[in-house]
Design a protein around this motif. Structure first.
Motif, PDB file in Angstrom:
ATOM      1  N   HIS A 109       0.836  -1.214   0.000  1.00  0.00           N
ATOM      2  CA  HIS A 109       0.000   0.000   0.000  1.00  0.00           C
ATOM      3  C   HIS A 109       0.864   1.254   0.000  1.00  0.00           C
ATOM      4  CE1 HIS A 109      -3.917   2.015   1.378  1.00  0.00           C
ATOM      5  NE2 HIS A 109      -3.053   2.997   1.205  1.00  0.00           N
ATOM      6  N   HIS A 111       1.180   5.453  -1.757  1.00  0.00           N
ATOM      7  CA  HIS A 111       0.672   6.553  -2.579  1.00  0.00           C
ATOM      8  C   HIS A 111       1.903   7.177  -3.232  1.00  0.00           C
ATOM      9  CE1 HIS A 111      -3.383   6.519  -0.713  1.00  0.00           C
ATOM     10  NE2 HIS A 111      -2.710   6.013   0.288  1.00  0.00           N
ATOM     11  N   LYS A 338      -9.358   0.330  -6.407  1.00  0.00           N
ATOM     12  CA  LYS A 338      -9.310   0.773  -5.005  1.00  0.00           C
ATOM     13  C   LYS A 338     -10.543   1.575  -4.640  1.00  0.00           C
ATOM     14  CE  LYS A 338      -7.673   2.721  -1.060  1.00  0.00           C
ATOM     15  NZ  LYS A 338      -6.718   3.756  -0.749  1.00  0.00           N
ATOM     16  N   HIS A 433      -6.641  -1.584   5.244  1.00  0.00           N
ATOM     17  CA  HIS A 433      -6.455  -1.037   6.603  1.00  0.00           C
ATOM     18  C   HIS A 433      -7.033  -1.963   7.671  1.00  0.00           C
ATOM     19  CE1 HIS A 433      -4.989   2.469   4.613  1.00  0.00           C
ATOM     20  NE2 HIS A 433      -6.181   2.853   4.180  1.00  0.00           N
ATOM     21  N   ASP A 496       1.437   2.533   3.572  1.00  0.00           N
ATOM     22  CA  ASP A 496       0.610   3.740   3.417  1.00  0.00           C
ATOM     23  C   ASP A 496       1.492   4.975   3.210  1.00  0.00           C
ATOM     24  OD1 ASP A 496      -1.808   4.960   3.035  1.00  0.00           O
ATOM     25  OD2 ASP A 496      -2.441   4.924   5.120  1.00  0.00           O
TER      26      ASP A 496
END
Ligand SMILES: [Zn+2]
Length: 606
Positions: A109, A111, A338, A433, A496
């Motif tokens: 995960h 970004h 997603k 999560h 994350d």
């Protein structure tokens, strides 16, 4: 001279990760059978010897060396004496000197497009004072050219709760209010529009006010000091904010690529061989561009927004295919869609059955995938069901963000219904999560075969405010990795990276392993760990970080463990993670990273 077409044909497979023209497998380990030690006798390109090789293959957990030929593992060697047939005149032999070699880390995960901005561009998350602001802005001015805008920053994210704190701090005593005077001398040629972490305040420097034609004008939303001077502070969403925002020059494609390259370097240095990214269309194009220039040093499983299923289908894409060739690819490809069911803990937005302990009446909120009203308070789960079904018909599984106990339960309800409606199991579907789970929902992950994609480092960071926000009882089900494993769920680890606007999440595996195994802050507090009954072991954590994440991208037959014939995604760390005191996990260093048989990072000895 070689005709250019031939040259292209020779180079293309390398660029595309060898997955189109090469056979998918040299020597596939069949289920239940021990794979061959050596797939053929030709010399290897690289041989690692004399190390603790942790294979993640239960049939042969430990070995001493690995030989790599082309993009694949040619042999797993069980003694320190490497078969002579594997070493030719061009073979590079790496003496591990007892260090640990394991399958490369797969980050479930990230970004990616935001990560580079926080490395190259301004990062003010831990800044809540003039000195820190000036220092960071001075660094960025040197990195960007004159005339370039400097935006973002997210100041004050750690103003109330010091970084590394284990408990909530005192209530905020008025917040730090920056002034353009602090940065004006540093930024004569760079307009700045910096933001606070919660987007309620922005700071415009003089160059930015000038660009918006507001240098002399008192527009609503501008803070004016006692002398009648605009301080540069601008209220979020105010007319003044809108005026400045309207003239911000978007980052150039070259600047965004520079941020991407910086993020790739950081990933390679951290032993990450693949990311499961949250990817928009513009970033997908940048990945292609980076691959064409030979700079894409890790595999990417791109996860587009859940709402894009029909658009991708109409454009001829499905899950697992390369964004240009539209062929099955194991290096750069579209992954799951997603989705989002609820908000996040950092903003009291995650959805709970009972209100937040520190905000009576607030139960959190839905997201545009699950709601239609402006405040996102009225659910519309039909909307999400329809989006997942459209994606499924186009060949995509869905990975959906769910954080609060109600968000997680509703997501499991939705998956239960979908399993019936779709008439098939949900392999590869994930609850992203899965941050707070009621006891009665734990067993449902296994029953549905959905993966719990968790973010261990959140424990080290979020514990500073978790009990304050949801109370002790609900925290028993927070980041409940032990309970999930005991209930038979599969865990997938993700960082994350680089975090939310309210918290910075580290990506280096040492942070995730430390958090999952020790459950303390980076300073080692609280003694014994936060809800220590939820600790998991180093082998369990490594599994969630390698083979499970390969499985989660439908690639466990070719990656995620060390066996002859598998793709050579490897990492060397400077100590045996299973032998050290777990409290020393934060001391580990990544020494070498190999992706697809290519060494993309090697730590230089100090
Ligand atoms: Zn995220």
């Amino acid at each position: 001279m070689m005709p250019s077409k031939l040259l292209l044909a020779a180079v293309l497979p390398l660029v595309l990760g060898l997955s189109i023209t090469s056979p998918l497998f040299d020597a596939a380990p069949a289920g239940g059978q021990t794979p061959p030690l050596v797939s053929s006798q030709a010399p290897a390109d690289v041989v690692f010897r004399n190390g603790d090789v942790y294979t993640m293959d239960s049939r042969r957990p430990w070995a001493r060396g690995v030989a790599v030929r082309g993009s694949r593992i040619a042999a797993v060697v069980e003694s320190d004496a490497v078969p002579a047939s594997l070493v030719g005149p061009k073979t590079r032999v790496v003496d591990l000197g007892g260090r640990m070699l394991l399958p490369g880390f797969i980050d479930g995960h990230v970004h990616f497009n935001q990560a580079g901005a926080l490395i190259v561009d301004v990062n003010l998350m831990t800044v809540a004072g003039d000195e820190g602001l000036a220092k960071e802005v001075a660094r960025v001015v040197k990195a960007v050219g004159p005339g370039e805008w400097i935006t973002g920053g997210l100041w004050g994210a750690y103003e109330q709760w010091a970084l590394g704190a284990e408990k909530g701090g005192a209530a905020r005593q008025g917040r730090w209010l920056p002034d353009r005077r602090t940065i004006d001398p540093l930024t004569p040629d760079n307009p700045c529009l910096l933001s606070s972490f919660d987007s309620t305040l922005f700071l415009a420097n003089t160059a930015a006010l000038r660009a918006a034609g507001m240098e002399q004008e008192k527009v609503e939303g501008l803070t004016i000091d006692a002398t009648g001077r605009a301080t540069g502070l601008v209220a979020g969403g105010s007319p003044a904010h809108q005026r400045v925002r309207a003239v911000v020059k978007p980052k150039s494609p070259e600047r965004l690529l520079r941020e991407n390259r910086a993020a790739l370097t950081r990933l390679a240095e951290s032993g990450i061989v693949e990311i499961h990214d949250i990817t928009d269309a513009a970033q997908a194009d940048r990945f292609v561009r980076l691959q064409q220039e030979g700079a894409l040093s890790c595999r990417v499983w791109m996860r587009p927004d859940l709402s894009r299923g029909a658009e991708l289908r109409d454009a001829g894409f499905t899950m697992g295919v390369h964004p240009v060739t539209r062929q099955r690819d194991r290096y750069l490809r579209y992954g799951a869609l997603k989705g989002y069911i609820d908000g996040i803990m950092g903003t009291h937005g995650a959805l709970f059955f009972a209100p937040y302990a520190d905000q009576p009446g607030n139960y959190g909120h839905y997201r545009p995938h699950t709601s239609d009203d402006a405040k996102l308070l009225v659910p519309n789960m039909e909307k999400m069901c329809a989006l997942i079904k459209t994606g499924s018909a186009a060949g995509f599984v869905s990975n959906v963000h769910a954080i609060g106990d109600k968000g997680t339960a509703l997501m499991l309800d939705t998956y239960e219904r979908l399993m019936k409606d779709l008439g098939r199991d949900l392999e590869g579907f994930r609850v992203i999560h899965a941050q707070v789970i009621r006891p009665q929902d734990l067993g449902r992950f296994k029953a549905l075969r959905v993966i719990a994609e968790v973010n261990p480092y959140h424990v080290s960071d979020d514990m500073r405010w978790m009990e304050e926000r949801i109370g002790h009882e609900r925290c028993k089900g927070a980041y409940a990795f032990r309970s999930l494993l005991d209930s038979g769920a599969m865990l997938s680890f993700g960082s994350d990276w680089p975090g939310t606007s309210a918290a910075e999440y580290h990506m280096h595996p040492k942070y995730l392993l430390h958090a999952a195994v020790n459950r303390t802050t980076l300073k080692g507090t609280p003694e014994g760990g936060w809800f220590p009954e939820q600790k998991i072991s180093v082998p369990e954590a490594l599994k969630a970080y390698t083979i499970n994440n390969a499985f989660a991208a439908f690639d466990d037959d070719t990656r995620g463990s060390i066996a002859a014939g598998k793709l050579a995604d490897l990492v060397v760390v400077d100590r045996n993670l299973l032998k050290i005191d777990p409290r020393d996990l934060l001391q580990m260093n990544v020494d070498l990273t190999m992706v697809n048989g290519r060494i993309v990072f090697e730590r230089q000895p100090k």
